[in-house]
Design an enzyme around this catalytic site. Structure first.
Site, PDB file in Angstrom:
ATOM      1  N   GLU A 135       0.832  -1.215   0.000  1.00 56.76           N
ATOM      2  CA  GLU A 135       0.000   0.000   0.000  1.00 56.76           C
ATOM      3  C   GLU A 135       0.865   1.263   0.000  1.00 56.76           C
ATOM      4  OE1 GLU A 135      -3.105  -0.117  -0.578  1.00 56.76           O
ATOM      5  OE2 GLU A 135      -3.203  -2.304  -0.414  1.00 56.76           O
ATOM      6  N   ASP A 203       3.786  -4.536  -5.921  1.00 56.65           N
ATOM      7  CA  ASP A 203       4.396  -5.766  -5.379  1.00 56.65           C
ATOM      8  C   ASP A 203       5.917  -5.684  -5.467  1.00 56.65           C
ATOM      9  OD1 ASP A 203       1.880  -6.764  -4.974  1.00 56.65           O
ATOM     10  OD2 ASP A 203       1.924  -8.159  -6.661  1.00 56.65           O
TER      11      ASP A 203
END
Length: 485
Positions: A135, A203
């Protein structure tokens, strides 16, 4: 502070262990950045402004968890990750909401929402950190700003209009969704593809950040793999799988990227397991008796990750069941080896106050507060203990001093308001209640509270300050309306 000390030790150990390999891994892991380029319509200042509006609406709409220990834990973990992150443009803020769904979400301006359900599902701190690092990367790469720009380009709305719809949706979900559905003509397929590109980038960067911060880089693919396998055939997948699709290629890439880092053993985090136990007992779905049985079973079968965390969960459940002496015996035993652990300190305060042992709690907290000046856990606990002991002036002075540097701390504001009520200082009480309403974007309530304060105020200085405050609220109200319309 214990948490900081633990983080420093972990980080140092990792640096020593992998120093010779860092350069080669970083070279292999050099990341293409698709997120930071091309954002033209939304400036950093605008993103910060929208973020400020978001957190105000969120405070008034989300079930915020008012727990200084958990807030401190998340803030420390987030700070550790951010210290290893590039392209940080905002002061990050992490907040916890009571929601059993497995999820976390980033918003404009550096705000990250964390669900209690994420603690319930992530088995260890590295798995939990992998989601937070992901995030954080969405924010540093400005993915939301880019997505809003792309969607505005395919609709009749501006970026500001889309942000307004999101804010309206938080405060009033039906109206917000209706606004989006009736005014935005988004090409769904292109939106999904764009999101997937962002997810892969978050990611990749997230793995690098967590590895540099001392967490197991393989934890992201492990966590995603478990999540995908568990809900593969589910008709009601968790929110996280809806907002963060997990195709096999994404899990495979995360696993392959983590394999570029040297393999090593990662010590289980006691603070993470304590936080998890605290959420299981206080904010999960288990009833107190069920929670007690859960931790007793762990202790009987040895199925715990860390025995101290299982004992801590047992003590919290006993406290919920008002078996205060039994709970205290356990926590005193745990604190004997870690007297400065904030989880134990907070729980001992709760137990002592339940037992009416006010002096014992105050003495311990004053000592801790001298060590950790203006720490939210020690300060708030000490203020509550002084308040229970009817030492209102001392408590009020302490919390007022703390709020000078932490003016948006909703727990401290709540205690401060209660103290002002108990000392019959109604003018300041109404002013502080107005501040709380203002921080939740509830401007009509803020103005009503200020009007009540003005009616009771007798000095011209107080009246002038209240009038200025009312003008400020009116201005904020107009700015928020402009965003939502």
């Amino acid at each position: 502070m214990l948490l900081k000390k633990i983080f420093r030790l972990t980080s140092t150990a990792l640096f020593v262990g992998t120093l010779g390999l860092v350069s080669s891994v970083q070279a292999t892991n050099k990341l293409p950045e698709i997120g930071t380029a091309g954002v033209t319509a939304l400036s950093i200042d605008q993103e910060r402004q929208y973020g400020d509006a978001f957190i105000k609406v969120a405070r008034g709409s989300f079930p915020m968890v008012s727990d200084p220990v958990l807030q401190e834990y998340i803030a420390e973990l987030g700070a550790k990750l951010i210290s290893k992150t590039d392209s940080v443009r905002f002061p990050f803020n992490f907040f916890l909401i009571k929601d059993d769904e497995i999820n976390a979400a980033a918003f404009l301006g550096g705000y990250v929402k964390v669900h209690t359900g994420l603690f319930l599902y992530a088995e260890n701190e590295s798995e939990f950190a992998s989601v937070i690092a992901h995030e954080i990367s969405h924010i540093t790469q400005r993915h939301l700003a880019r997505s809003l720009e792309a969607q505005a380009g395919n609709s009749q709305l501006t970026v500001a209009g889309l942000v307004g719809a999101v804010l309206l949706g938080i405060a009033n979900p039906v109206a917000g969704i209706a606004m989006l559905q009736t005014t935005v003509a988004i090409n769904a397929q292109s939106a999904i593809n764009y999101t997937r590109a962002n997810e892969f980038e978050a990611d990749r960067i997230g793995i690098q950040v967590m590895a540099n911060a001392g967490y197991d880089p393989a934890a992201m693919s492990t966590f995603f793999g478990k999540l995908s396998a568990q809900y593969r055939f589910s008709s009601t997948p968790p929110q996280m799988l809806i907002t963060h699709p997990l195709p096999t290629t994404r899990i495979t890439e995360a696993r392959d990227r983590a394999a570029l880092y040297p393999s090593r053993y990662y010590q289980p985090s006691l603070d993470y397991q304590l936080a998890k136990a605290r959420i299981q007992v206080r904010y999960g779905t288990l009833k107190p008796k069920e929670a007690l049985q859960f931790f007793q079973h762990q202790l009987k079968t040895g199925s715990f990750i860390l025995k101290d965390a299982a004992l801590y969960g047992q003590a919290l459940a006993l406290l919920q069941l008002k078996k205060n002496e039994e709970a205290k015996k356990i926590v005193v035993g745990l604190a004997a080896s870690q007297p400065n652990n904030l989880f134990y300190l907070d729980t001992l305060t709760d137990i002592d106050l339940a037992l009416k042992h006010n002096d014992e709690a105050i003495k311990r907290l004053q000592k801790a507060n001298d060590r950790y000046t203006n720490n939210p856990v020690t300060t708030i606990n000490l203020a509550v203990a002084l308040q229970q002991d009817k030492r209102y002036d001392e408590a009020e002075k302490l919390i007022r001093h703390y709020l000078r540097d932490n003016e948006t701390d909703m727990i401290a504001l709540s205690i401060y308001i209660d103290l002002l009520r108990q000392t019959d200082d109604k003018v300041r009480m109404y002013v502080q209640r107005a501040k709380v309403a203002q921080l939740k974007a509830n401007y009509p309530k803020a103005l009503n509270e200020l009007q009540s304060a003005r009616t009771l105020a007798t000095s011209s200085a107080d009246i002038a300050r209240i009038d200025a405050h009312m003008e400020q609220v009116e201005l904020e109200k107009q700015q928020m309306q402009a965003l939502q319309n």
